[in-house]
Design a protein around this motif. Structure first.
Motif, mmCIF file in Angstrom:
data_model
loop_
_atom_site.group_PDB
_atom_site.id
_atom_site.type_symbol
_atom_site.label_atom_id
_atom_site.label_comp_id
_atom_site.label_asym_id
_atom_site.label_seq_id
_atom_site.Cartn_x
_atom_site.Cartn_y
_atom_site.Cartn_z
ATOM 1 N N GLU A 186 0.824 -1.207 0.000
ATOM 2 C CA GLU A 186 0.000 0.000 0.000
ATOM 3 C C GLU A 186 0.860 1.259 0.000
ATOM 4 O O GLU A 186 0.594 2.224 -0.729
ATOM 5 C CB GLU A 186 -0.920 -0.002 1.229
ATOM 6 N N TYR A 187 1.927 1.269 0.835
ATOM 7 C CA TYR A 187 2.757 2.475 0.949
ATOM 8 C C TYR A 187 3.670 2.693 -0.261
ATOM 9 O O TYR A 187 4.329 3.725 -0.368
ATOM 10 C CB TYR A 187 3.586 2.433 2.236
ATOM 11 N N GLU A 188 3.690 1.733 -1.189
ATOM 12 C CA GLU A 188 4.536 1.878 -2.374
ATOM 13 C C GLU A 188 3.790 2.484 -3.563
ATOM 14 O O GLU A 188 4.417 2.927 -4.535
ATOM 15 C CB GLU A 188 5.096 0.506 -2.785
ATOM 16 N N ILE A 189 2.471 2.499 -3.498
ATOM 17 C CA ILE A 189 1.672 2.883 -4.668
ATOM 18 C C ILE A 189 1.965 4.307 -5.136
ATOM 19 O O ILE A 189 2.166 4.559 -6.336
ATOM 20 C CB ILE A 189 0.169 2.707 -4.371
ATOM 21 N N LYS A 190 1.999 5.266 -4.235
ATOM 22 C CA LYS A 190 2.224 6.651 -4.627
ATOM 23 C C LYS A 190 3.579 6.821 -5.307
ATOM 24 O O LYS A 190 3.702 7.495 -6.347
ATOM 25 C CB LYS A 190 2.139 7.566 -3.405
ATOM 26 N N PRO A 213 -3.021 -2.391 -3.910
ATOM 27 C CA PRO A 213 -1.912 -3.218 -3.421
ATOM 28 C C PRO A 213 -2.174 -4.692 -3.723
ATOM 29 O O PRO A 213 -3.264 -5.058 -4.167
ATOM 30 C CB PRO A 213 -1.939 -2.955 -1.911
ATOM 31 N N GLY A 214 -1.138 -5.531 -3.492
ATOM 32 C CA GLY A 214 -1.287 -6.967 -3.702
ATOM 33 C C GLY A 214 -0.566 -7.452 -4.943
ATOM 34 O O GLY A 214 0.089 -6.679 -5.653
ATOM 35 N N ARG A 230 12.305 4.607 -3.512
ATOM 36 C CA ARG A 230 13.362 4.739 -2.511
ATOM 37 C C ARG A 230 12.961 5.599 -1.310
ATOM 38 O O ARG A 230 13.641 5.579 -0.288
ATOM 39 C CB ARG A 230 14.621 5.344 -3.145
ATOM 40 N N LYS A 231 11.875 6.361 -1.393
ATOM 41 C CA LYS A 231 11.553 7.306 -0.327
ATOM 42 C C LYS A 231 10.530 6.777 0.670
ATOM 43 O O LYS A 231 10.019 7.524 1.489
ATOM 44 C CB LYS A 231 11.057 8.626 -0.931
ATOM 45 N N VAL A 232 10.218 5.485 0.580
ATOM 46 C CA VAL A 232 9.302 4.875 1.540
ATOM 47 C C VAL A 232 9.943 3.605 2.089
ATOM 48 O O VAL A 232 10.897 3.086 1.527
ATOM 49 C CB VAL A 232 7.939 4.537 0.895
ATOM 50 N N GLY A 233 9.405 3.132 3.208
ATOM 51 C CA GLY A 233 9.981 1.935 3.802
ATOM 52 C C GLY A 233 11.371 2.208 4.335
ATOM 53 O O GLY A 233 11.638 3.260 4.919
ATOM 54 N N ASP A 234 12.298 1.292 4.065
ATOM 55 C CA ASP A 234 13.655 1.392 4.586
ATOM 56 C C ASP A 234 14.629 1.950 3.551
ATOM 57 O O ASP A 234 15.753 1.476 3.407
ATOM 58 C CB ASP A 234 14.120 0.013 5.077
ATOM 59 N N GLY A 235 14.164 2.926 2.792
ATOM 60 C CA GLY A 235 15.038 3.625 1.858
ATOM 61 C C GLY A 235 15.744 2.724 0.869
ATOM 62 O O GLY A 235 15.155 1.830 0.264
ATOM 63 N N ASP A 236 17.040 2.975 0.672
ATOM 64 C CA ASP A 236 17.828 2.228 -0.301
ATOM 65 C C ASP A 236 17.926 0.743 0.035
ATOM 66 O O ASP A 236 18.051 -0.088 -0.867
ATOM 67 C CB ASP A 236 19.241 2.812 -0.385
#
Length: 349
Positions: A186-190, A213-214, A230-236
């Motif tokens: 979900e947090y990767e969509i944007k 998502p999914g 790269r700007k969401v989750g744990d970056g690189d």
């Protein structure tokens, strides 16, 4: 480590595709592939060890391991290293590309595996005639010739050939395989939609966003966009994980592709490839890889955690090997030639 840089790591997704598609195609469809190989830009490297930065002692030791015929070393068994560079040539008309990703691909018959040794592009090394700087700058200053020399001189290697791939080749491979299935969070969509829009605009194609998502099938542009998040989750660090997921999906698809399709795949991606390997040697090397039966893939990133630190030097951020470049060189050398993996430790920064 270099969290704000774009386009890094793309070649990780296409490395084995290049090896498999080019080499296997060369063996199975020699005449057809000879024609397709005309699409590859072939730029030879210097032949002498001195010009390539290969140390005499290493060259002598390698000569002992390989077969000597009429006074010439024939490099065939044991260890074969090829430098692989991933570039983003979108602005190549106005800017010489840097090597966004740097990998030493090793065909290790001695330990029956193929190794991918990634070198972080911000690593602080010595570049001939340019002093100490980021290793990615070597390609910018002197193309693949200087980039290969920089790898050899800093890490005591014996690389004599290279392959450079434009990041656009990844999208071509994915599309040629009919897409790949990826689980989108979900947090990767944007973020993925931001990159999809940019890539679609650059290629003048319709923008196809991700809505949910999914698990879902991604086309080539969407797969490249996924790798760039790269700007969401744990970056690189999480971005590196996404790249491995894409690579795995591509390899899984390749396993199920009819071998008669390889020439078609080769025709799709070869225009994005530049190499120092001649057409005849591509086919010969492909035969050796196939006959060797090597199927194991091993990967290692350098510098490893705990043996580097971020440092600002003259207002520029570098990844500095710790405690020194000699330690990094020894770790890379032992991994490639002796199959000894370095053990990471708690980060120093």
């Amino acid at each position: 480590m270099g969290r704000n840089e774009k386009g890094r790591g793309i070649i990780k997704k296409i490395l084995l595709c290049i090896l498999v598609i080019i080499f296997i195609s060369g063996i199975s469809f020699i005449y057809y592939i000879n024609k397709q190989l005309n699409n590859v830009t072939i730029t030879p490297l210097p032949k002498t060890d001195t010009e390539l930065g290969i140390k005499p002692k290493l060259s002598e030791n390698r000569a002992i391991e390989n077969e000597t015929i009429q006074g010439e070393v024939k490099q065939e068994d044991n260890i074969l290293n090829i430098a692989l560079f991933g570039i983003d040539s979108r602005n190549s008309k106005v800017d010489i590309p840097h090597s966004d990703c740097i990998i030493v691909a090793t065909v290790d018959n001695k330990h029956n595996k193929i190794k991918l040794s990634s070198v972080m592009r911000d690593t602080y090394v010595e570049v001939k005639d340019h002093g100490k700087t980021k290793i990615t700058e070597a390609y910018f200053y002197g193309g693949p010739k200087l980039a290969v020399r920089t790898l050899n001189e800093n890490f005591n290697l014996d690389i004599k050939d290279y392959v450079t791939v434009d990041f656009a080749g990844l999208a071509k491979i994915v599309d040629s395989l009919g897409g790949i299935t990826i689980n989108i969070k979900e947090y990767e969509i944007k973020e993925i939609n931001k990159w999809i829009a940019e890539l679609a605009e650059l290629q003048h194609v319709k923008y196809t966003p991700i809505y949910r998502p999914g698990d879902q099938k991604l086309n080539g542009i969407q797969a490249v966009a996924y790798c760039r998040i790269r700007k969401v989750g744990d970056g690189d660090f999480e971005r590196t994980s996404r790249q491995r997921v894409v690579l795995s999906e591509i390899l899984n698809k390749l396993k199920n592709v009819d071998i008669t399709k390889y020439p078609y795949l080769a025709a799709e991606i070869l225009p994005y490839v530049e190499t120092s390997i001649s057409k005849s040697n591509i086919i010969t090397l492909g035969g050796k890889i196939m006959m060797s039966g090597i199927s194991n893939l091993d990967q290692q990133r350098f510098p490893v955690d705990g043996y580097c630190k971020g440092e600002i030097i003259n207002r520029i951020w570098y990844l500095v090997p710790e405690p020194d470049i000699d330690t990094l060189s020894e770790q890379i050398h032992r991994y490639i030639y002796d199959d000894i993996k370095p053990v990471s430790k708690e980060p120093l920064f």
